[in-house]
Design an enzyme around this catalytic site. Structure first.
Site, PDB file in Angstrom:
ATOM      1  N   CYS A  32      33.606   2.976  26.414  1.00  0.00           N
ATOM      2  CA  CYS A  32      33.098   1.613  26.534  1.00  0.00           C
ATOM      3  C   CYS A  32      31.682   1.514  25.993  1.00  0.00           C
ATOM      4  CB  CYS A  32      33.071   1.162  28.002  1.00  0.00           C
ATOM      5  SG  CYS A  32      34.656   1.295  28.856  1.00  0.00           S
ATOM      6  N   ASP A 438      -4.138  -1.763   3.531  1.00  0.00           N
ATOM      7  CA  ASP A 438      -3.634  -3.053   3.090  1.00  0.00           C
ATOM      8  C   ASP A 438      -4.631  -4.152   3.448  1.00  0.00           C
ATOM      9  OD1 ASP A 438      -0.948  -4.585   2.290  1.00  0.00           O
ATOM     10  OD2 ASP A 438      -1.895  -5.662   3.942  1.00  0.00           O
TER      11      ASP A 438
END
Length: 490
Positions: A32, A438
């Site tokens: 399951c 950056d």
């Protein structure tokens, strides 16, 4: 997670762990998903498996109540940079269907025997079993979501014969393909084998900002995007494809819907895998948000955009080109440059919806120097990289690890740590990349208040998602002023 942590998760029926592991119950012979509504089994009767394939190989069948195959995948394959994680990314992309186990092993630098031993030890199943589980999952999705002929479903999912398809579906689900089709709860279907409409499962929450990210970078004629949709023409191993993904925030359960306008059915598993990677649909947003929210600088950003996603790459070589073009210039400027470069691409063989071109191949780019604009050194670097990819000297792909990708790309002229880090984020889905140099990341940090580690190491292994939040923080004032997002990267 250890046994008892997993057991507590299934006792709480925690949907966050669906797809991250599977619960097999000795007394019933079934496995399951963790959130299965059935009564929690006794701990003594439970075995946890990393993959559904391992549960299959151990003799268990899928639960008909919770449908453990109908869940998002595990984010572990991006977090893990070992052979098992790299192999799973390639298996999900359909490499075994196209090249067999030998081809997969060759890409990873191992013999097929070594690879089988490693995957069995790490994941509980060998490469063939893992690929078989993926085929079963794809087939179940097509059976309940479309009206495709059963034979078309079989071959689209990657099975080599109808008999193999029937036997696998019966063994895995204890149901024939026809019976599985009858379990569909609603009739959202399509009537054509090459025009499909499918629902894409994901873990809540989901921040639709990824659509805006892609829309701002879209190249006319190749892709198109809005705040809630993205469409694309794409080259795949067996032919051209065209698809569209749409998000409905107002509908119940906020569905993500994939409409495939055209595809060679042999490429369908690869297309599904790449779309899921593009939208980061196997992420665990609750775990990511929880870790990021512990940093006071990010708490407000996480609350504003829960479930932020990290865009992936539909084509690794294309992504490297886009990253190199986008270095040190704005998104708008990079989009203009790539629009010019797109003239080198071929017309799509399946045009439609305003999408009539394909992104140029490396060979086409290497021959298209006259279409490139910008500084000479950047143009020469791009042509050098394109020629290297066209000649097979470098081949960035989903099966690389961070160290290997770095060693491959960093020696290229014009490629620095930023380009490698950005490529790792989007090609590999590497979750712990921080682009410290950056410009937009630095601007995003300046826009925040509070103190903390300058490289955000305290939120590892989710620094790539911190980068996404910082890009958004840097862009917010510009968006409000109507000037658009100016961070780097394509």
């Amino acid at each position: 997670m250890d046994f008892w942590q997993r057991y507590r998760a299934i006792d709480a029926r925690d949907t966050r762990f669906d797809g991250q592991f599977y619960t097999a119950v000795l007394t019933t012979g079934i496995y399951c998903r963790p959130s299965c509504p059935a009564r929690t089994p006794k701990a003594a009767n439970v075995t946890f498996y990393e993959t559904s394939a391992a549960a299959h190989d151990a003799g268990y069948r899928a639960c008909k109540r919770c449908l453990p195959e109908a869940v998002p995948g595990t984010p572990a394959w991006n977090v893990r940079q070992d052979i098992a994680g790299r192999a799973m990314r390639l298996i999900n992309d359909g490499v075994i269907n196209r090249d067999g186990v030998e081809g997969l092993a060759a890409r990873l630098g191992y013999s097929s025997r070594q690879l089988n031993r490693i995957l069995t030890q790490e994941l509980g199943a060998g490469p063939l079993s893992l690929a078989r589980a993926g085929r079963a999952q794809t087939a179940r999705t097509l059976l309940v979501s479309t009206r495709m002929k059963l034979a078309d479903v079989a071959f689209a999912a990657g099975f080599s014969s109808i008999r193999q398809f029937n036997e696998t579906m019966l063994e895995v689900f204890d149901m024939t393909p026809t019976a599985l089709r009858h379990t569909a709860r609603h009739g959202k279907t399509s009537g054509s084998a090459t025009a499909l409409t499918l629902s894409l499962p994901y873990r809540q929450p989901f921040d639709p900002g990824i659509f805006t990210f892609l829309a701002l970078r879209s190249i006319p004629g190749i892709e198109a995007g809005t705040a809630t949709s993205y469409a694309r023409a794409l080259r795949l191993p067996h032919g051209d494809a065209r698809f569209r993904v749409e998000y409905d925030d107002g509908a119940r359960e906020r569905p993500l819907t994939l409409t495939v306008g055209a595809v060679d059915l042999r490429d369908l598993p690869a297309l599904l895998s790449r779309v899921r990677r593009l939208f980061d649909l196997d992420a665990d947003p609750e775990a990511i948000d929880s870790a990021l929210g512990e940093d006071g600088r990010l708490t407000g950003l996480v609350a504003e955009a829960p479930g932020i996603r990290m865009p992936g790459a539909l084509d690794p070589q294309e992504l490297l080109v886009r990253a190199m073009v986008g270095q040190q210039i704005t998104v708008a400027a990079a989009r203009t440059a790539l629009t010019g470069l797109s003239a080198a691409g071929s017309p799509s063989s399946v045009p439609g919806d305003g999408l009539d071109r394909l992104f140029p191949t490396s060979a086409q780019i290497a021959a298209a120097g006259h279409l490139l604009r910008g500084p000479r050194r950047r143009t020469e670097a791009l042509l050098h990289a394109a020629a290297a990819m066209a000649g097979g000297r470098i081949d960035p792909g989903y099966g690389d690890d961070l160290a290997g990708l770095t060693a491959m790309l960093l020696p290229l002229p014009g490629v620095g740590p930023w380009t490698v880090g950005y490529a790792a984020m989007r090609i590999l889905g590497a979750p712990d990349i921080f682009l410290a140099n950056d410009t937009a990341v630095r601007n995003g940090i300046r826009a925040l208040s509070g103190a903390g580690a300058p490289d955000f190491r305290n939120v590892s292994p989710w620094r790539s998602y911190a980068t996404m939040h910082l890009w958004r923080a840097a862009a917010a004032p510009k968006v409000r002023a109507g000037t658009g997002i100016l961070q780097k990267a394509m």
